[in-house]
Design a protein around this motif. Structure first.
Motif, PDB file in Angstrom:
ATOM      1  N   ARG A  17       1.112  -1.350  -0.381  1.00  0.00           N
ATOM      2  CA  ARG A  17      -0.210  -0.179  -0.053  1.00  0.00           C
ATOM      3  C   ARG A  17       0.718   1.511  -0.284  1.00  0.00           C
ATOM      4  NH1 ARG A  17      -5.814  -0.451   3.132  1.00  0.00           N
ATOM      5  NH2 ARG A  17      -5.815   1.972   3.007  1.00  0.00           N
ATOM      6  N   ALA A  18       0.403   2.035  -0.623  1.00  0.00           N
ATOM      7  CA  ALA A  18       1.120   3.651  -0.421  1.00  0.00           C
ATOM      8  C   ALA A  18      -0.296   5.066  -0.496  1.00  0.00           C
ATOM      9  CB  ALA A  18       1.931   3.950  -2.117  1.00  0.00           C
ATOM     10  N   TYR A  19       0.596   5.511   0.668  1.00  0.00           N
ATOM     11  CA  TYR A  19      -0.233   6.569   1.068  1.00  0.00           C
ATOM     12  C   TYR A  19      -0.027   8.175   1.427  1.00  0.00           C
ATOM     13  CZ  TYR A  19      -1.585   2.703   4.150  1.00  0.00           C
ATOM     14  OH  TYR A  19      -2.577   1.324   4.808  1.00  0.00           O
ATOM     15  N   SER A  20      -0.509   9.196   1.417  1.00  0.00           N
ATOM     16  CA  SER A  20      -0.276  10.203   1.318  1.00  0.00           C
ATOM     17  C   SER A  20      -0.201  11.198   2.090  1.00  0.00           C
ATOM     18  CB  SER A  20      -1.591  11.353   0.024  1.00  0.00           C
ATOM     19  OG  SER A  20      -1.246  12.835   0.175  1.00  0.00           O
ATOM     20  N   THR A  21       0.646  11.910   1.993  1.00  0.00           N
ATOM     21  CA  THR A  21       1.084  12.844   3.549  1.00  0.00           C
ATOM     22  C   THR A  21       0.938  14.036   3.593  1.00  0.00           C
ATOM     23  OG1 THR A  21       3.804  13.393   2.420  1.00  0.00           O
ATOM     24  CG2 THR A  21       3.717  11.653   2.769  1.00  0.00           C
ATOM     25  N   THR A  22       0.018  14.355   2.434  1.00  0.00           N
ATOM     26  CA  THR A  22      -0.813  15.933   2.613  1.00  0.00           C
ATOM     27  C   THR A  22      -1.892  15.638   3.465  1.00  0.00           C
ATOM     28  OG1 THR A  22      -0.843  17.627   1.174  1.00  0.00           O
ATOM     29  CG2 THR A  22      -1.836  15.299   0.484  1.00  0.00           C
ATOM     30  N   ALA A  23      -2.825  16.048   3.891  1.00  0.00           N
ATOM     31  CA  ALA A  23      -4.485  16.454   4.318  1.00  0.00           C
ATOM     32  C   ALA A  23      -5.395  16.366   3.360  1.00  0.00           C
ATOM     33  CB  ALA A  23      -4.585  17.936   4.947  1.00  0.00           C
ATOM     34  N   ARG A  24      -6.157  15.361   3.477  1.00  0.00           N
ATOM     35  CA  ARG A  24      -7.155  15.326   2.997  1.00  0.00           C
ATOM     36  C   ARG A  24      -8.113  16.728   2.003  1.00  0.00           C
ATOM     37  NH1 ARG A  24      -9.805  10.121   4.887  1.00  0.00           N
ATOM     38  NH2 ARG A  24      -8.893   8.197   3.729  1.00  0.00           N
ATOM     39  N   VAL A  25      -8.567  16.627   0.942  1.00  0.00           N
ATOM     40  CA  VAL A  25      -9.514  18.363   0.600  1.00  0.00           C
ATOM     41  C   VAL A  25     -10.879  16.993   0.180  1.00  0.00           C
ATOM     42  CG1 VAL A  25     -10.214  19.173  -1.438  1.00  0.00           C
ATOM     43  CG2 VAL A  25      -7.267  19.112  -0.971  1.00  0.00           C
ATOM     44  N   PRO A  26     -12.301  18.339   0.569  1.00  0.00           N
ATOM     45  CA  PRO A  26     -13.129  17.269   0.804  1.00  0.00           C
ATOM     46  C   PRO A  26     -13.798  18.033  -1.066  1.00  0.00           C
ATOM     47  CG  PRO A  26     -12.577  19.924   1.814  1.00  0.00           C
ATOM     48  CD  PRO A  26     -11.522  19.567   2.035  1.00  0.00           C
ATOM     49  N   LEU A  27     -14.040  16.952  -1.456  1.00  0.00           N
ATOM     50  CA  LEU A  27     -14.981  17.475  -2.765  1.00  0.00           C
ATOM     51  C   LEU A  27     -15.925  17.740  -3.201  1.00  0.00           C
ATOM     52  CD1 LEU A  27     -12.494  14.053  -4.082  1.00  0.00           C
ATOM     53  CD2 LEU A  27     -11.762  15.978  -4.151  1.00  0.00           C
ATOM     54  N   ALA A  28     -16.281  18.796  -3.780  1.00  0.00           N
ATOM     55  CA  ALA A  28     -17.484  18.951  -4.965  1.00  0.00           C
ATOM     56  C   ALA A  28     -17.817  18.379  -5.658  1.00  0.00           C
ATOM     57  CB  ALA A  28     -17.350  20.298  -5.278  1.00  0.00           C
ATOM     58  N   PHE A  29     -18.769  18.129  -5.678  1.00  0.00           N
ATOM     59  CA  PHE A  29     -19.517  17.285  -6.549  1.00  0.00           C
ATOM     60  C   PHE A  29     -21.215  17.544  -7.207  1.00  0.00           C
ATOM     61  CE2 PHE A  29     -21.142  15.830  -2.045  1.00  0.00           C
ATOM     62  CZ  PHE A  29     -22.167  15.514  -2.521  1.00  0.00           C
ATOM     63  N   GLU A  30     -21.549  16.832  -8.460  1.00  0.00           N
ATOM     64  CA  GLU A  30     -22.909  16.546  -8.084  1.00  0.00           C
ATOM     65  C   GLU A  30     -23.174  15.639  -8.385  1.00  0.00           C
ATOM     66  OE1 GLU A  30     -23.044  20.192 -11.774  1.00  0.00           O
ATOM     67  OE2 GLU A  30     -23.132  18.069 -12.392  1.00  0.00           O
ATOM     68  N   LEU A  31     -24.379  15.401  -8.047  1.00  0.00           N
ATOM     69  CA  LEU A  31     -25.133  14.173  -7.655  1.00  0.00           C
ATOM     70  C   LEU A  31     -25.855  13.907  -8.859  1.00  0.00           C
ATOM     71  CD1 LEU A  31     -25.642  11.217  -5.941  1.00  0.00           C
ATOM     72  CD2 LEU A  31     -27.678  13.048  -4.345  1.00  0.00           C
ATOM     73  N   HIS A  32     -25.912  12.266  -9.629  1.00  0.00           N
ATOM     74  CA  HIS A  32     -26.578  12.328 -10.613  1.00  0.00           C
ATOM     75  C   HIS A  32     -27.466  10.921 -10.237  1.00  0.00           C
ATOM     76  CE1 HIS A  32     -25.370  15.605 -13.158  1.00  0.00           C
ATOM     77  NE2 HIS A  32     -23.964  14.688 -13.019  1.00  0.00           N
ATOM     78  N   LYS A  33     -29.006  10.720 -10.137  1.00  0.00           N
ATOM     79  CA  LYS A  33     -29.845   9.792  -9.530  1.00  0.00           C
ATOM     80  C   LYS A  33     -30.814   9.033 -10.377  1.00  0.00           C
ATOM     81  CE  LYS A  33     -30.276  11.243  -4.688  1.00  0.00           C
ATOM     82  NZ  LYS A  33     -31.574  11.408  -3.774  1.00  0.00           N
ATOM     83  N   PRO A  34     -30.763   8.377 -10.900  1.00  0.00           N
ATOM     84  CA  PRO A  34     -31.566   7.010 -11.407  1.00  0.00           C
ATOM     85  C   PRO A  34     -32.723   8.294 -11.638  1.00  0.00           C
ATOM     86  CG  PRO A  34     -31.151   5.911  -9.880  1.00  0.00           C
ATOM     87  CD  PRO A  34     -30.127   6.649  -9.400  1.00  0.00           C
ATOM     88  N   TYR A  74     -22.059  10.176  -8.468  1.00  0.00           N
ATOM     89  CA  TYR A  74     -21.059  11.291  -8.276  1.00  0.00           C
ATOM     90  C   TYR A  74     -20.166  11.534  -9.111  1.00  0.00           C
ATOM     91  CZ  TYR A  74     -23.347   9.629  -4.191  1.00  0.00           C
ATOM     92  OH  TYR A  74     -24.319   8.953  -2.646  1.00  0.00           O
ATOM     93  N   ALA A  75     -20.400  12.537  -9.780  1.00  0.00           N
ATOM     94  CA  ALA A  75     -19.489  13.637 -10.633  1.00  0.00           C
ATOM     95  C   ALA A  75     -18.636  14.517 -10.082  1.00  0.00           C
ATOM     96  CB  ALA A  75     -19.965  14.454 -11.780  1.00  0.00           C
ATOM     97  N   VAL A  76     -16.933  14.761  -9.447  1.00  0.00           N
ATOM     98  CA  VAL A  76     -16.296  14.784  -8.678  1.00  0.00           C
ATOM     99  C   VAL A  76     -15.561  16.178  -9.007  1.00  0.00           C
ATOM    100  CG1 VAL A  76     -16.406  12.778  -6.377  1.00  0.00           C
ATOM    101  CG2 VAL A  76     -14.259  13.010  -8.193  1.00  0.00           C
ATOM    102  N   ASP A  77     -15.105  17.263  -8.165  1.00  0.00           N
ATOM    103  CA  ASP A  77     -14.180  17.740  -8.764  1.00  0.00           C
ATOM    104  C   ASP A  77     -13.087  17.082  -8.274  1.00  0.00           C
ATOM    105  OD1 ASP A  77     -15.539  19.947 -10.759  1.00  0.00           O
ATOM    106  OD2 ASP A  77     -16.137  20.825  -9.048  1.00  0.00           O
ATOM    107  N   LEU A  78     -11.889  16.643  -8.809  1.00  0.00           N
ATOM    108  CA  LEU A  78     -10.407  16.763  -7.516  1.00  0.00           C
ATOM    109  C   LEU A  78      -9.528  17.748  -7.776  1.00  0.00           C
ATOM    110  CD1 LEU A  78      -9.453  14.490 -10.242  1.00  0.00           C
ATOM    111  CD2 LEU A  78     -10.529  13.535  -8.005  1.00  0.00           C
TER     112      LEU A  78
END
Length: 296
Positions: A17-34, A74-78
């Motif tokens: 496994r490999a990990y990031s050393t930086t803090a997580r960023v909360p991702l903006a998103f659009e939700l598309h439901k059936p 979920y279409a996200v903004d990275l």
């Protein structure tokens, strides 16, 4: 026949496994439901854009997949894109960690990851790092290898910086400047989709942090995992490549097969921007692959 399928069935062990050393960023998103709710729950899909893109680029396709498959998308903004926060660290381990945080926050299970270009390497990275939380992946025109980005991406950054330096007030002015860096109207429109006008200001600016992304271009050509003997994703993986693009060459297929031993390959007559160039062919490829997942 719109596509060629290649199947690799070998199952291999997974470790590392490999990990990031930086803090997580909360991702903006659009939700598309059936459009129709069903009694049978279907696993969610997370759709990730490429460099200089955003969740709005995948809006139409996300709606189509939600409709056709009966699955929530979920279409996200990275990070450093769209409406998601900016962070000076921009590499695949950090972006994968953000997406893992998104999965945890929304309590998603059996998730399918779909990513184009930068989003594809993010999907591959997360699948290899945290396979237990991923059901399958779709990688669109990228491979798990170190390969330099096209030089045009550096030119895009130069052109976008020039637009900000000049301080344009109208989209047509920005396009005139960008013509010196990119001939394609379609690509210019894609890049200029990042322009916005801050409240109470006349001058337009880019949502994306050009300094951060410009400095990250070399990192974005790399892939964080180097040895497929140490880590593999043994669940289904679909690789879609544009036959007119250089990002997934025939020489890359063996290494894809070692990292993702159950991969399938779909070739579509297109360049790097597969989804926007050939949306119907892409939709068919997704429907065939993901419908199988629905029935598993």
């Amino acid at each position: 026949m719109y596509a060629r399928l290649t199947f690799v069935r070998q199952l291999l062990p997974l470790s590392g496994r490999a990990y990031s050393t930086t803090a997580r960023v909360p991702l903006a998103f659009e939700l598309h439901k059936p459009p129709k709710e069903t009694d049978k729950p279907h696993a969610p899909i997370i759709f990730m854009h490429g460099l200089f893109g955003s969740k709005k680029n995948n809006r139409s396709m996300s709606k189509v997949l939600a409709r056709d498959l009966g699955r929530t998308v979920y279409a996200v903004d990275l990070r450093n894109h769209g409406d998601s926060p900016h962070n000076p660290t921009h590499d695949y381990l950090a972006m994968a960690d953000d997406v893992e945080g998104f999965i945890e926050e929304h309590r998603l299970t059996g998730t399918t990851l779909i990513g184009h270009s930068m989003g594809a390497k993010t999907a591959m990275t997360l699948a290899l790092r945290s396979p237990d939380i991923i059901s399958d992946i779709v990688s669109v025109d990228n491979a798990p290898i170190d390969a330099a980005l096209l030089s045009s991406f550096g030119k895009y950054v130069q052109g976008m910086k020039k637009i900000e330096e000049v301080g344009v007030t109208r989209l047509v002015e920005a396009d005139e400047i960008l013509k010196n860096y990119e001939e394609s109207l379609t690509i210019r429109q894609f890049l200029l989709g990042n322009l916005y006008r801050p409240k109470d200001e006349k001058i337009t600016k880019f949502k994306v942090p050009l300094k951060i992304l410009g400095a990250a271009l070399d990192n974005l050509g790399d892939f964080p995992f180097k040895d497929p003997d140490e880590v593999r994703f043994v669940k289904p993986a679909l690789f879609v490549r544009g036959t007119q693009s250089h990002y997934v060459s025939d020489e890359a297929l063996p290494i894809i097969g070692r990292f993702f031993p159950r991969f399938e390959l779909v070739d579509i007559e297109a360049g790097h921007w597969v989804i926007s160039e050939k949306p119907e062919l892409f939709r068919r490829g997704m429907h065939g692959h993901l419908s199988q997942r629905n029935n598993c």
